[in-house]
Design an enzyme around this catalytic site. Sequence first.
Site, PDB file in Angstrom:
ATOM      1  N   CYS A 114       0.882  -1.182   0.000  1.00  0.00           N
ATOM      2  CA  CYS A 114       0.000   0.000   0.000  1.00  0.00           C
ATOM      3  C   CYS A 114       0.912   1.223   0.000  1.00  0.00           C
ATOM      4  O   CYS A 114       1.061   1.895   1.021  1.00  0.00           O
ATOM      5  CB  CYS A 114      -0.914  -0.015   1.208  1.00  0.00           C
ATOM      6  N   ALA A 137       1.404   4.351  -1.686  1.00  0.00           N
ATOM      7  CA  ALA A 137       1.231   5.806  -1.791  1.00  0.00           C
ATOM      8  C   ALA A 137       1.181   6.439  -0.396  1.00  0.00           C
ATOM      9  O   ALA A 137       0.685   5.818   0.545  1.00  0.00           O
ATOM     10  CB  ALA A 137      -0.044   6.128  -2.565  1.00  0.00           C
ATOM     11  N   GLY A 182       6.599   7.656   0.611  1.00  0.00           N
ATOM     12  CA  GLY A 182       7.696   7.947   1.537  1.00  0.00           C
ATOM     13  C   GLY A 182       8.444   6.714   2.007  1.00  0.00           C
ATOM     14  O   GLY A 182       9.679   6.722   2.107  1.00  0.00           O
ATOM     15  N   ASP A 193       1.693  -1.197   4.912  1.00  0.00           N
ATOM     16  CA  ASP A 193       1.342   0.053   5.597  1.00  0.00           C
ATOM     17  C   ASP A 193      -0.135   0.284   5.297  1.00  0.00           C
ATOM     18  O   ASP A 193      -0.487   0.971   4.345  1.00  0.00           O
ATOM     19  CB  ASP A 193       2.221   1.194   5.089  1.00  0.00           C
ATOM     20  N   CYS A 235      -1.120   4.299  11.043  1.00  0.00           N
ATOM     21  CA  CYS A 235      -0.904   5.595  11.699  1.00  0.00           C
ATOM     22  C   CYS A 235      -2.111   5.949  12.564  1.00  0.00           C
ATOM     23  O   CYS A 235      -2.583   7.088  12.559  1.00  0.00           O
ATOM     24  CB  CYS A 235      -0.603   6.693  10.682  1.00  0.00           C
TER      25      CYS A 235
END
Length: 320
Positions: A126, A128, A131, A198, A252
């Site tokens: 995943c 995008a 970073g 992620d 996150c």
Amino acid sequence: MGKLRKQICQCVLDHFERSYGKELGEAWATAREMLISPQYWQYAVLLNKFSSPSELEKHLHLKGYRRLFECILPSLKCYISGTPGRFPAQRHAFGKLKDYYLLNAASLLPVLALAVKDGEFVLDMCAAPGGKSIAILQCASPGHLHCNERDRERSQWLQQTLESFIPEHVMSSVTTWELDGRQIGQLWPGMYDKVLVDAPCSNDRSWLFSSSVQQATLRIAQRRRLPSLQIQLLRSAIEALRPGGSLVYSTCTLSGAENGDVIAHVLNNCGNVLAEDLSDMAAAVSQDFTLATGVHHGLLVLPDRGKAWGPMYVAKLRKI
């Protein structure tokens, strides 16, 4: 300074108060204060080794920035400041590599945990906005890096990020896809040495500043379905791993339902994976990040005064 003018979405904050107040106890008060106060947010500067920004390093030192992760991963040049603020962003310029990438320093912890080595086949499921893919390529030279992003608009954002930081001779070993991550394991079983998931999650910082009550209400309603998606992505990642390979799962969000509960479900229902111990990494970064106590199967970064990084949850699994 645009973020400072944004209004906190009260219905999201109320929702977080109910759930995180129970989950985190007293730690929620400080995390809450940091999350609703963008003026305290900190940003790290990840240097791009492919553009050799030596003058920039000197400039950062003069401005009081210091190196992060130097003893853990010397190849990763990440600088942080002890005070809130954001280094000026660089615009995308066709044919010119950027010197640095601005990010939440906690978002590099999944890359550290993944520990990619030269020559390995790696999947960023995943990927995008890109970073973590950029950080992986700062750390090692994979045999191949597959960067996947299902959403077309976000995939274009990912492609532009890669083109802004990675030279053509390195991009020859990078492939971008727009696949449903839940299908990758079936398409390429046992292909990868390392997989980063992620996962799509309740992005606490972003959700608190939802643009409208309607958007916030929709997000809260969709939140209940996220663990199911996350588990499906993890199952696909496990299938895509070779025996002995490892994956890192990260979010996150502070949500236990999307973090430890997801990992516990996978461990209880997939007999071919084991949880990896991240205590050494936790000890190595504890000076710079505030880590929640009592977290099972991983570590959770709590936004804190003077260390306004995160939220970031990281867990690591090995396929046996």
